[in-house]
Design an enzyme around this catalytic site. Structure first.
Site, PDB file in Angstrom:
ATOM      1  N   GLY A   1      53.871 -58.876 -24.177  1.00  0.00           N
ATOM      2  CA  GLY A   1      55.068 -59.636 -24.540  1.00  0.00           C
ATOM      3  C   GLY A   1      56.305 -58.750 -24.507  1.00  0.00           C
TER       4      GLY A   1
ATOM      5  CG  ASP B   1      45.915 -55.671 -31.826  1.00  0.00           C
ATOM      6  OD1 ASP B   1      45.002 -56.411 -32.250  1.00  0.00           O
ATOM      7  OD2 ASP B   1      45.991 -55.282 -30.645  1.00  0.00           O
TER       8      ASP B   1
ATOM      9  CB  ALA C   1      44.689 -64.108 -25.335  1.00  0.00           C
TER      10      ALA C   1
ATOM     11  CE1 TYR D   1      41.707 -65.112 -20.594  1.00  0.00           C
ATOM     12  CE2 TYR D   1      41.179 -66.609 -18.798  1.00  0.00           C
ATOM     13  CZ  TYR D   1      41.966 -66.276 -19.886  1.00  0.00           C
ATOM     14  OH  TYR D   1      42.987 -67.103 -20.271  1.00  0.00           O
TER      15      TYR D   1
ATOM     16  CB  ILE E   1      53.917 -69.694  -9.495  1.00  0.00           C
ATOM     17  CG1 ILE E   1      53.136 -70.850  -8.851  1.00  0.00           C
ATOM     18  CG2 ILE E   1      55.417 -70.007  -9.513  1.00  0.00           C
ATOM     19  CD1 ILE E   1      53.280 -72.186  -9.548  1.00  0.00           C
TER      20      ILE E   1
ATOM     21  CB  ILE F   1      47.170 -65.574   0.333  1.00  0.00           C
ATOM     22  CG1 ILE F   1      48.559 -66.196   0.098  1.00  0.00           C
ATOM     23  CG2 ILE F   1      46.086 -66.608   0.091  1.00  0.00           C
ATOM     24  CD1 ILE F   1      48.865 -67.371   1.001  1.00  0.00           C
TER      25      ILE F   1
ATOM     26  N   GLY G   1      35.104 -63.545  -9.323  1.00  0.00           N
ATOM     27  CA  GLY G   1      35.460 -64.262 -10.547  1.00  0.00           C
ATOM     28  C   GLY G   1      36.398 -65.420 -10.327  1.00  0.00           C
TER      29      GLY G   1
END
Length: 310
Positions: free
Chosen positions: A36, A51, A74, A140, A184, A199, A266
């Site tokens: 963040g 944390d 997260a 995850y 994006i 890509i 994954g």
């Protein structure tokens, strides 16, 4: 209402903080600022820089006495989870348990938990609804799903109300193209820098993209609705990565000229989440079509990059 938002300086939750404050709530944020950014944070929010696994978390709950907690903090990167599964589990599973213990001890009325489409794994059918089998392909996905069980158990044992929101592929303003950036934000960054986007795979894999403002609206709805519910939050539409980049190139006036690389472990091939349960249970529906959300996102970053170039 006193509200606590974990991860409130991050991409999604900082927008949620803005709207909660606009609605007149007193908002406290717990964020260690590892991903963040303090500049994302509304100046009227109170930041507790720590944390979620920090022992001082109890002091925050004791001081704030929140009625509602929005849990967004997260580890959110699939590839990081594959490389560092212990870290991923510590943050996403143990961190959520730490939040739940404080909710129990300090009488929180409701927890709204940000889960993920990654819990489903490879779809048996599209659109994936909440009854679909849960078979995550990545650590995850496991670490986002496991807390759902803890939340439901705490609710049964302690009377904590909750709403679980499983997000599709979220995009929008403040998403960081570095690290855990979504496709994006990465494409925006490459296009505005005049670089060729990469890509993974052939680009025909599809995702269900949902604008961050629609995610915020679902969270706000969950404050008063969706008690004890689990809901997909999605646009309920498939868009291929090639199509996505083509639309972005058209909106930005850039050429479609990607580099193709190997598919990543994954990653699933196709995704679309059915959102009917959220329409029924939350009284929510998405209002930002992909092109409209992309226009806002591109316009924001074009202004930002222009200022940085000055």
């Amino acid at each position: 209402m006193n509200v606590l938002v974990t991860g409130g300086a991050g991409f999604i939750a900082s927008h949620l903080v803005d709207e909660l404050i606009a609605l007149g709530h007193a908002v406290h944020v717990v964020d260690n600022l590892s991903t963040g950014r303090e500049e994302n944070l509304n100046p009227h929010a109170v930041l507790h820089r720590m944390d979620i696994r920090d022992d001082r978390l109890a002091d925050v709950f004791r001081e704030v006495k929140p009625e509602a907690v929005f849990h967004h903090a997260a580890q959110i990167d699939v590839q990081t989870s594959l490389k560092q599964p212990l870290l991923d589990a510590e943050i996403n599973i143990l961190g959520t348990i730490a939040i739940l213990e404080q909710c129990r001890d300090y009488g929180v009325r409701k927890l709204i938990y940000a889960s993920s489409a990654a819990v489903y794994g490879t779809p048996d059918y599209l659109g994936v609804d909440e009854k679909h089998p849960v078979r995550p392909l990545s650590f995850y996905g496991i670490s986002k799903h496991t807390p759902e069980h803890y939340i439901q158990a705490f609710a049964a044992l302690c009377g904590l109300d909750y709403t679980i929101l499983r997000y599709a592929n979220v995009y929008g303003i403040r998403q960081d193209p570095k690290g855990e950036g979504g496709v994006i934000s990465i494409f925006v960054d490459k296009l505005l820098r005049g670089e060729r986007p990469l890509i993974f795979g052939n680009g025909e894999q599809t995702r269900d993209f949902i604008y961050v403002k629609d995610i915020v609206r679902a969270n706000l709805a969950a404050l008063t609705q969706g008690s004890g519910g689990l809901y997909n939050v999605s646009w309920n539409e498939q868009t291929s990565v090639n199509r996505l980049l083509d639309v972005m190139c058209g909106l930005s006036g850039r050429d479609f000229n990607p580099v193709y690389g190997p598919a990543r472990p994954g990653d699933i091939e196709h995704s679309r989440l059915d959102n009917q349960a959220a329409l029924d249970g939350l009284g929510w529906k998405p209002v930002y079509p992909l092109e409209e959300g992309l226009k806002e996102t591109l316009a924001y970053y074009e202004r930002l990059y222009s200022r940085q170039a000055m």
